[in-house]
Design an enzyme around this catalytic site. Structure first.
Site, short mmCIF file in Angstrom:
data_model
loop_
_atom_site.label_atom_id
_atom_site.label_comp_id
_atom_site.label_asym_id
_atom_site.label_seq_id
_atom_site.Cartn_x
_atom_site.Cartn_y
_atom_site.Cartn_z
N LYS A 199 0.52 -8.36 10.48
CA LYS A 199 0.75 -7.96 11.96
C LYS A 199 -0.37 -8.55 12.64
O LYS A 199 0.17 -9.16 13.61
CB LYS A 199 0.67 -6.39 11.98
CG LYS A 199 1.71 -5.63 11.16
CD LYS A 199 1.64 -4.14 11.39
CE LYS A 199 0.11 -3.30 11.17
NZ LYS A 199 0.02 -3.32 9.62
N ARG B 125 2.98 4.28 15.39
CA ARG B 125 3.13 4.34 14.09
C ARG B 125 3.44 5.92 13.61
O ARG B 125 3.48 6.11 12.39
CB ARG B 125 2.13 3.86 13.26
CG ARG B 125 0.66 4.39 13.22
CD ARG B 125 -0.43 3.32 13.20
NE ARG B 125 -0.86 2.84 11.90
CZ ARG B 125 -1.62 1.65 11.80
NH1 ARG B 125 -1.53 0.64 12.81
NH2 ARG B 125 -2.29 1.39 10.69
N ARG C 118 -9.69 -9.45 1.87
CA ARG C 118 -10.41 -9.03 2.99
C ARG C 118 -11.47 -8.42 2.99
O ARG C 118 -12.49 -8.78 3.71
CB ARG C 118 -9.43 -8.70 4.14
CG ARG C 118 -10.00 -8.69 5.59
CD ARG C 118 -9.14 -8.26 6.75
NE ARG C 118 -8.63 -6.80 6.42
CZ ARG C 118 -7.60 -6.36 6.99
NH1 ARG C 118 -7.04 -6.83 7.78
NH2 ARG C 118 -7.43 -5.17 6.97
N ARG D 257 -14.60 -4.56 6.17
CA ARG D 257 -14.04 -3.57 6.75
C ARG D 257 -14.00 -2.29 6.17
O ARG D 257 -13.61 -2.43 5.14
CB ARG D 257 -12.42 -3.90 7.29
CG ARG D 257 -12.27 -3.81 8.66
CD ARG D 257 -10.88 -4.22 9.02
NE ARG D 257 -9.84 -3.19 8.73
CZ ARG D 257 -8.64 -3.27 9.13
NH1 ARG D 257 -8.24 -4.22 9.77
NH2 ARG D 257 -7.62 -2.33 8.95
N ARG E 294 -3.85 4.30 3.11
CA ARG E 294 -3.08 3.91 4.26
C ARG E 294 -1.46 3.64 3.76
O ARG E 294 -0.68 3.61 4.61
CB ARG E 294 -3.83 2.49 4.51
CG ARG E 294 -5.14 2.78 5.39
CD ARG E 294 -5.90 1.74 5.38
NE ARG E 294 -5.75 0.43 5.99
CZ ARG E 294 -6.25 -0.71 5.57
NH1 ARG E 294 -7.25 -0.78 4.80
NH2 ARG E 294 -5.79 -1.84 6.02
P1 AP5 Z 1 -3.63 -9.03 8.80
O1 AP5 Z 1 -3.05 -9.74 9.74
O2 AP5 Z 1 -4.92 -8.15 9.11
O3 AP5 Z 1 -2.55 -7.71 8.55
P2 AP5 Z 1 -2.18 -6.23 9.32
O4 AP5 Z 1 -0.80 -5.94 8.95
O5 AP5 Z 1 -2.71 -6.35 10.63
O6 AP5 Z 1 -3.13 -5.26 8.63
P3 AP5 Z 1 -4.12 -4.24 8.80
O7 AP5 Z 1 -4.99 -3.87 7.59
O8 AP5 Z 1 -4.78 -4.50 10.11
O9 AP5 Z 1 -3.26 -2.93 8.96
P4 AP5 Z 1 -3.36 -1.54 9.25
O10 AP5 Z 1 -1.94 -1.29 9.75
O11 AP5 Z 1 -3.87 -0.99 7.95
O12 AP5 Z 1 -4.74 -1.72 10.14
P5 AP5 Z 1 -4.79 -1.36 11.71
O13 AP5 Z 1 -6.18 -1.91 12.23
O14 AP5 Z 1 -3.66 -1.23 12.36
O15 AP5 Z 1 -3.75 -9.54 7.25
C1 AP5 Z 1 -4.17 -8.88 6.29
C2 AP5 Z 1 -5.11 -9.93 5.58
O16 AP5 Z 1 -4.02 -11.05 4.88
C3 AP5 Z 1 -6.04 -10.87 6.42
O17 AP5 Z 1 -7.11 -11.00 5.50
C4 AP5 Z 1 -5.20 -12.05 6.43
O18 AP5 Z 1 -5.85 -13.26 6.79
C5 AP5 Z 1 -4.21 -12.07 5.31
N1 AP5 Z 1 -2.82 -12.77 5.42
C6 AP5 Z 1 -2.13 -12.65 6.67
N2 AP5 Z 1 -1.07 -13.28 6.58
C7 AP5 Z 1 -0.85 -13.67 5.21
C8 AP5 Z 1 -0.03 -14.57 4.47
N3 AP5 Z 1 1.23 -14.94 5.14
N4 AP5 Z 1 -0.55 -15.10 3.46
C9 AP5 Z 1 -1.48 -14.54 2.80
N5 AP5 Z 1 -2.57 -13.76 3.44
C10 AP5 Z 1 -2.18 -13.46 4.69
O19 AP5 Z 1 -5.20 0.27 11.73
C11 AP5 Z 1 -6.42 0.91 11.28
C12 AP5 Z 1 -6.55 2.11 11.18
O20 AP5 Z 1 -6.64 2.39 12.60
C13 AP5 Z 1 -5.46 3.05 10.73
O21 AP5 Z 1 -5.53 3.46 9.22
C14 AP5 Z 1 -5.81 4.57 11.66
O22 AP5 Z 1 -6.87 5.03 11.20
C15 AP5 Z 1 -6.13 3.82 12.93
N6 AP5 Z 1 -5.11 3.55 13.71
C16 AP5 Z 1 -4.76 2.32 14.22
N7 AP5 Z 1 -3.40 2.42 15.27
C17 AP5 Z 1 -3.10 3.93 15.08
C18 AP5 Z 1 -2.03 4.39 15.60
N8 AP5 Z 1 -1.04 3.82 16.34
N9 AP5 Z 1 -2.03 5.78 15.20
C19 AP5 Z 1 -3.04 6.40 14.46
N10 AP5 Z 1 -4.17 5.80 13.99
C20 AP5 Z 1 -4.09 4.43 14.17
MG MG Z 2 -4.20 -5.39 11.71
#
Ligand code: AP5
Ligand code: MG
Length: 189
Positions: free
Chosen positions: A18, A93, A130, A136, A147
């Protein structure tokens, strides 16, 4: 050639890409990338009141309470640079957050929800890689498991929510970053 949709949500499980794809889309469309995860991590680092509330939930891999996240996202979506489009990443979400977003955006609302897909082995593999690169705090075995479960229980119901509205596009998230970007652009036409 028809114009691309500009009021977008990227949905999908942890590690599906994402953030990676939202950043590229934001550059391509000239619209802001709005990641609640990035905003919350910044709040944790700055030790703001919101960061202090969010920290323990994030480390465990649980969702931060709806009212906190809705406030953070609502404030950001009130800024003028979002009027002409935005790429939401990681918000909403829960169904409660999706309803709140509908209220925030009012008439018109979201134009497209792009749901990125990959199987769990691929996701875990990416997140553990990562963890080595970035350290992280939520990229560890226990938190990743939480998660994934939270995604299935609380976020996956949004697929039906946006499918019923006729704005869901499901996109294969496995392949090179460029390949996935190409599929997303196709889905936005
Ligand atoms: P990346 O692009 O970072 O993937 P992502 O889908 O953004 O994954 P996240 O880990 O950020 O998702 P998340 O939903 O757990 O975290 P968020 O920050 O939203 O890619 C991942 C890895 O793969 C990277 O190393 C990248 O380089 C690699 N990659 C990318 N594309 C690739 C490809 N095509 N092939 C190979 N490798 C690839 O949320 C974190 C926390 O915040 C949550 O757990 C929660 O506690 C809180 N939070 C955030 N938003 C909310 C909400 N709306 N409500 C409640 N809590 C929330
Ligand atoms: Mg992300």
């Amino acid at each position: 050639m028809s114009a691309l949709a500009r009021k977008l949500l990227l949905l999908g499980p942890p590690g599906v890409g994402k953030g990676t794809q939202a950043k590229r889309l934001a550059e391509k469309l000239g619209a802001p990338h709005i990641s609640t995860g990035d905003m919350l991590r910044a709040a944790v680092a700055a030790e703001t009141p919101i960061g202090k509330q969010a920290n323990a939930f994030m480390t465990r891999g649980e969702l931060v309470p709806d009212e906190v996240v809705i406030e953070v996202a609502g404030e950001r979506l009130g800024e003028p640079d979002t009027h002409d489009g935005f790429i939401l990443d990681g918000f909403p979400r829960t169904v409660a957050q999706a309803r709140a977003l509908d209220e925030i955006l009012g008439e018109g609302g979201l134009e497209r929800c792009v749901a990125l897909e990959a199987d769990e082995d691929e996701l875990v593999d990416r997140l553990l890689k990562r963890a080595e690169l970035e350290g992280r705090s939520d990229d560890n075995d226990q938190s990743i498991r939480t998660r994934m479960r939270v995604y299935h229980d609380q976020t996956a119901p949004l697929l039906a929510y946006y499918r019923e509205r006729g704005i869901l596009a499901e996109v294969n998230g496995v392949g090179s970053v460029e390949e996935v970007s190409g599929r997303i652009s196709e889905a936005l036409r």
